[in-house]
Scaffold this active site. Structure first.
Site, PDB file in Angstrom:
ATOM      1  CB  SER A  97     -14.092  -1.205  -3.481  1.00  0.00           C
ATOM      2  OG  SER A  97     -13.330  -2.171  -3.391  1.00  0.00           O
ATOM      3  CD  GLN A 155      -6.403  -9.365   4.975  1.00  0.00           C
ATOM      4  OE1 GLN A 155      -6.262  -8.315   4.052  1.00  0.00           O
ATOM      5  NE2 GLN A 155      -5.982  -8.920   6.290  1.00  0.00           N
ATOM      6  CE  LYS A 164     -19.417   5.261  -0.908  1.00  0.00           C
ATOM      7  NZ  LYS A 164     -18.584   6.049  -0.072  1.00  0.00           N
ATOM      8  CB  SER A 209      -3.274 -12.613   2.503  1.00  0.00           C
ATOM      9  OG  SER A 209      -4.208 -11.723   1.909  1.00  0.00           O
ATOM     10  CG  ASN A 210      -4.817 -12.488  -1.673  1.00  0.00           C
ATOM     11  OD1 ASN A 210      -6.082 -12.287  -2.120  1.00  0.00           O
ATOM     12  ND2 ASN A 210      -4.042 -11.477  -1.394  1.00  0.00           N
ATOM     13  CE1 TYR A 244      -2.870  -3.246   0.362  1.00  0.00           C
ATOM     14  CE2 TYR A 244      -3.050  -2.638   2.628  1.00  0.00           C
ATOM     15  CZ  TYR A 244      -3.314  -3.405   1.760  1.00  0.00           C
ATOM     16  OH  TYR A 244      -4.216  -4.639   1.866  1.00  0.00           O
TER      17      TYR A 244
HETATM   18  N1  LIG Z   1      -5.003  -9.017   1.589  1.00  0.00           N
HETATM   19  C1  LIG Z   1      -5.397  -8.542   0.433  1.00  0.00           C
HETATM   20  O1  LIG Z   1      -4.832  -9.039  -0.798  1.00  0.00           O
HETATM   21  C2  LIG Z   1      -6.390  -7.352   0.403  1.00  0.00           C
HETATM   22  C3  LIG Z   1      -6.783  -6.822  -0.524  1.00  0.00           C
HETATM   23  C4  LIG Z   1      -7.836  -5.587  -0.520  1.00  0.00           C
HETATM   24  C5  LIG Z   1      -7.681  -5.021   0.672  1.00  0.00           C
HETATM   25  N2  LIG Z   1      -7.191  -5.603   1.890  1.00  0.00           N
HETATM   26  C6  LIG Z   1      -7.473  -4.931   3.160  1.00  0.00           C
HETATM   27  O2  LIG Z   1      -8.729  -5.066   3.470  1.00  0.00           O
HETATM   28  C7  LIG Z   1      -9.128  -3.641   3.851  1.00  0.00           C
HETATM   29  C8  LIG Z   1     -10.775  -3.549   3.436  1.00  0.00           C
HETATM   30  O3  LIG Z   1     -10.724  -3.433   1.922  1.00  0.00           O
HETATM   31  P1  LIG Z   1     -10.978  -2.148   1.338  1.00  0.00           P
HETATM   32  O4  LIG Z   1     -10.787  -0.952   2.271  1.00  0.00           O
HETATM   33  O5  LIG Z   1     -10.217  -2.119  -0.272  1.00  0.00           O
HETATM   34  O6  LIG Z   1     -12.513  -2.414   0.594  1.00  0.00           O
HETATM   35  P2  LIG Z   1     -13.899  -2.388   1.556  1.00  0.00           P
HETATM   36  O7  LIG Z   1     -13.538  -2.124   3.042  1.00  0.00           O
HETATM   37  O8  LIG Z   1     -14.788  -3.057   1.157  1.00  0.00           O
HETATM   38  O9  LIG Z   1     -14.337  -0.746   1.401  1.00  0.00           O
HETATM   39  C9  LIG Z   1     -13.824   0.309   1.848  1.00  0.00           C
HETATM   40  C10 LIG Z   1     -14.547   1.502   1.176  1.00  0.00           C
HETATM   41  O10 LIG Z   1     -15.612   1.884   1.369  1.00  0.00           O
HETATM   42  C11 LIG Z   1     -16.188   3.126   1.358  1.00  0.00           C
HETATM   43  N3  LIG Z   1     -16.633   3.331   2.652  1.00  0.00           N
HETATM   44  C12 LIG Z   1     -16.190   2.651   3.876  1.00  0.00           C
HETATM   45  N4  LIG Z   1     -16.892   3.073   4.915  1.00  0.00           N
HETATM   46  C13 LIG Z   1     -18.046   3.677   4.675  1.00  0.00           C
HETATM   47  C14 LIG Z   1     -19.248   4.174   5.112  1.00  0.00           C
HETATM   48  N5  LIG Z   1     -19.472   4.049   6.425  1.00  0.00           N
HETATM   49  N6  LIG Z   1     -19.948   4.722   4.357  1.00  0.00           N
HETATM   50  C15 LIG Z   1     -19.830   5.026   2.853  1.00  0.00           C
HETATM   51  N7  LIG Z   1     -18.732   4.617   2.320  1.00  0.00           N
HETATM   52  C16 LIG Z   1     -17.740   3.755   3.010  1.00  0.00           C
HETATM   53  C17 LIG Z   1     -14.878   3.855   1.313  1.00  0.00           C
HETATM   54  O11 LIG Z   1     -14.842   4.186  -0.251  1.00  0.00           O
HETATM   55  P3  LIG Z   1     -15.338   5.301  -0.975  1.00  0.00           P
HETATM   56  O12 LIG Z   1     -15.835   6.541  -0.110  1.00  0.00           O
HETATM   57  O13 LIG Z   1     -14.480   5.728  -2.052  1.00  0.00           O
HETATM   58  O14 LIG Z   1     -16.615   4.703  -1.649  1.00  0.00           O
HETATM   59  C18 LIG Z   1     -13.745   2.761   1.841  1.00  0.00           C
HETATM   60  O15 LIG Z   1     -12.526   3.238   0.970  1.00  0.00           O
HETATM   61  C19 LIG Z   1      -8.141  -2.774   3.119  1.00  0.00           C
HETATM   62  O16 LIG Z   1      -8.210  -1.342   3.577  1.00  0.00           O
HETATM   63  C20 LIG Z   1      -7.073  -3.412   3.405  1.00  0.00           C
HETATM   64  O17 LIG Z   1      -6.401  -3.254   4.472  1.00  0.00           O
HETATM   65  C21 LIG Z   1      -6.347  -6.589   1.493  1.00  0.00           C
END
Ligand SMILES: NC(=O)c1ccc[n+]([C@@H]2O[C@H](COP(=O)([O-])OP(=O)(O)OC[C@H]3O[C@@H](n4cnc5c(N)ncnc54)[C@H](OP(=O)(O)O)[C@@H]3O)[C@@H](O)[C@H]2O)c1
Length: 310
Positions: free
Chosen positions: A210, A177, A216, A157-158, A59
């Protein structure tokens, strides 16, 4: 925040709502991120009692770990926090490949410790499987680091089910994860049954798909980040997803709750899912996601949600 839960077989306890930080300094994932805003996201989470913070080398790269490290240090709460990071990406002469070799994983832990300004990492994940390293050997390297006190628990992970079984052949894996959300439920066929049977915590990533599962977004929404290539946001599938989310909205509204909270609460009803790490772009999202802890789903609501997204 109540009910801390144990991570796998480790002696680490995390709160059910953590924080994902790929939007904290993750310039290679989301363009135009404001680093101060990212630090505020982490500050708010810590202030609100979130104790499980998820970052990774890739990241940024590096920048998310650095910013998380700065905020954790300034908070003075290092001992109360469970910091998870990940590595596997190796860049040589501008070309990035995956590397799970013991040498690379050990180097990766040492450099992550520096960026995070700490002398131990609570949970260290192999971020992605490589093609060559036997998985038990890779995890064995992390076990050595655990014995030295540099790492407190071990994650992968993955990994496919086969890779996970290989990785866990000595029983050292505490956390898996993987991508899992109401719109992507493949993990239910093999990974989730395995983690439930083997006392491994399953941490779902993209829990809000995401942002899609917050309810929304509507037809016509456009994206210039990782969502621009995500099939969930394209064409007919996007329309179908929005229809399902509208059905879910009816469930949420019947409880006077928001869609995102119902979604996050649903995951916490699944076996072996102990904590969720939704990402956030601003402090309001951090605060908002914590409201999940105030709601309880009845069995018929759990079943209804299951049926909408089956
Ligand atoms: N292991 C891996 O390969 C891998 C891959 C991906 C992610 N991850 C980890 O998993 C975590 C979670 O995934 P992610 O952050 O990519 O996606 P997510 O949790 O599915 O979505 C997060 C996104 O949703 C929106 N959001 C979050 N809370 C909200 C709320 N209360 N109201 C409205 N919108 C909201 C924001 O984007 P917007 O405001 O732009 O809509 C935010 O960036 C990551 O941060 C990372 O640490 C790991």
């Amino acid at each position: 925040m109540n009910n801390p839960v144990k991570l796998g077989q480790s002696d680490l306890y995390v709160n059910p709502i953590g924080l994902g930080t790929n939007a904290v300094g993750g310039h290679n994932i989301y363009p135009n991120l404001d680093e101060e805003q990212g630090k505020d996201v982490v500050r708010q989470a810590i202030k609100s009692g979130v104790n499980f913070i998820d970052t990774a080398f890739i990241y940024g790269p590096k920048r998310s770990e650095e910013l998380v490290g700065e905020v954790v240090k300034e908070s003075g709460k290092r001992e109360e926090l469970i910091i998870a990071t990940k590595a596997a990406h190796r860049t040589v002469n501008g070309k990035t490949t995956l590397d799970n070799s013991p040498t690379f994983l050990k180097e990766s832990v040492d450099s992550a410790l520096k960026r995070l300004q700490t002398d131990y990492i609570d949970l260290f994940y192999i971020h992605f499987p490589d093609e060559n390293t036997p998985k038990a050997e890779a995890v064995g390297a992390l076990k050595e680091l655990k014995d030295q006190g540099k790492v407190r628990s071990i994650g992968v992970s993955n990994f496919s089910i086969k890779q996970l079984e290989d990785a866990n052949q000595d029983g050292y894996v505490d956390v898996l994860q993987s991508e899992y959300n109401l719109l992507k439920r493949q993990a239910e066929s093999d990974l989730l049954p395995y983690t439930a049977e083997n006392n491994i915590s399953f941490v779902p990533y993209f829990p809000l798909a995401s942002g899609l599962l917050t309810g929304k977004y509507s037809e016509g929404a456009t994206f210039n980040d990782l969502r621009a290539d995500n099939p969930l946001f394209q064409g007919e599938l996007f329309k179908e997803n929005l229809q399902k989310i509208n059905k879910l909205r009816a469930v949420a509204e019947s409880k006077n709750e928001e869609v995102a909270h119902v979604v996050l609460a649903w995951y916490l009803t699944r076996d072996s899912i102990d904590s969720i790490i939704p990402g956030a772009k601003n402090i309001d999202q951090v605060k908002n996601n914590l409201k999940t802890l105030d709601i309880e789903l009845t069995q018929s609501e759990i079943d209804r949600i299951n049926q909408i997204f089956r």
